[in-house]
Design a protein around this motif. Structure first.
Motif: not given
Length: 170
Positions: A77-80, A131-137, A142-148
């Motif tokens: 899944s993905v959250t933002s 030029g902006e950025k969108v936060a996503v998790e 199995r792996s820990d969530p990755i925030r980018i």
């Protein structure tokens, strides 16, 4: 008879070489923090992430999840803050279909790209500008969530096209 014996010796040498390479590869994966190979773990990192500036109320998300570990994982899944409904889409025969997960193979990569598998941000809450950025998790089995943070690129941005040379790095 000599020809057969030579072939058998060559085959034996080839098998011995292959076996030693396979065994050598297993031990070469052990490193700091490994548990001696008792259980392989995925090791994930994200690159080439971006979101084209949306022109409506949906947006696509593209990135590569590389797994340098010896075990597979799954993107679940993905959250933002951009959307309460982010779907994982698989493209089969040029048709999109929503799926519950996508595999991240061991020692491989999951590519989310234009024309292929991708993320869909449905009913976005605001129009992010180039030029902006969108936060996503990103959440995995199995792996820990990755925030980018996905940089917002031009609506037509495509890093795999020759004209986008170097524009994927900001």
């Amino acid at each position: 008879m000599t020809r057969f014996t030579t072939s058998a010796k060559a085959l034996g040498a080839t098998l011995a070489l292959a076996a030693s390479l396979a065994l050598g590869g297993c031990s070469a994966q052990d490193g700091p923090g490994d548990d001696g190979g008792a259980s392989a773990e995925p090791k994930l990192h994200v690159s080439d992430a971006y979101i084209p500036q949306p022109v409506g109320d949906v947006a696509g998300g593209f990135l590569t999840v590389t797994n340098t570990g010896g075990a597979a994982d799954k993107l679940l899944s993905v959250t933002s803050p951009l959307s309460d409904d982010i779907q994982i889409h698989k493209t089969v025969d040029q048709k999109m279909q929503q799926v519950d997960s996508l595999d991240v193979p061991a020692n491989g990569a999951l590519d989310l790209e234009r024309g292929g598998n991708h993320l869909m941000f449905m009913e976005i809450k605001k129009q992010p500008k180039q030029g902006e950025k969108v936060a996503v998790e990103l959440r995995f089995e199995r792996s820990d969530p990755i925030r980018i943070e996905l940089p917002v690129e031009a609506p037509t941005h495509n890093p795999s096209s020759p004209s986008a040379h170097g524009s994927a790095h900001h």
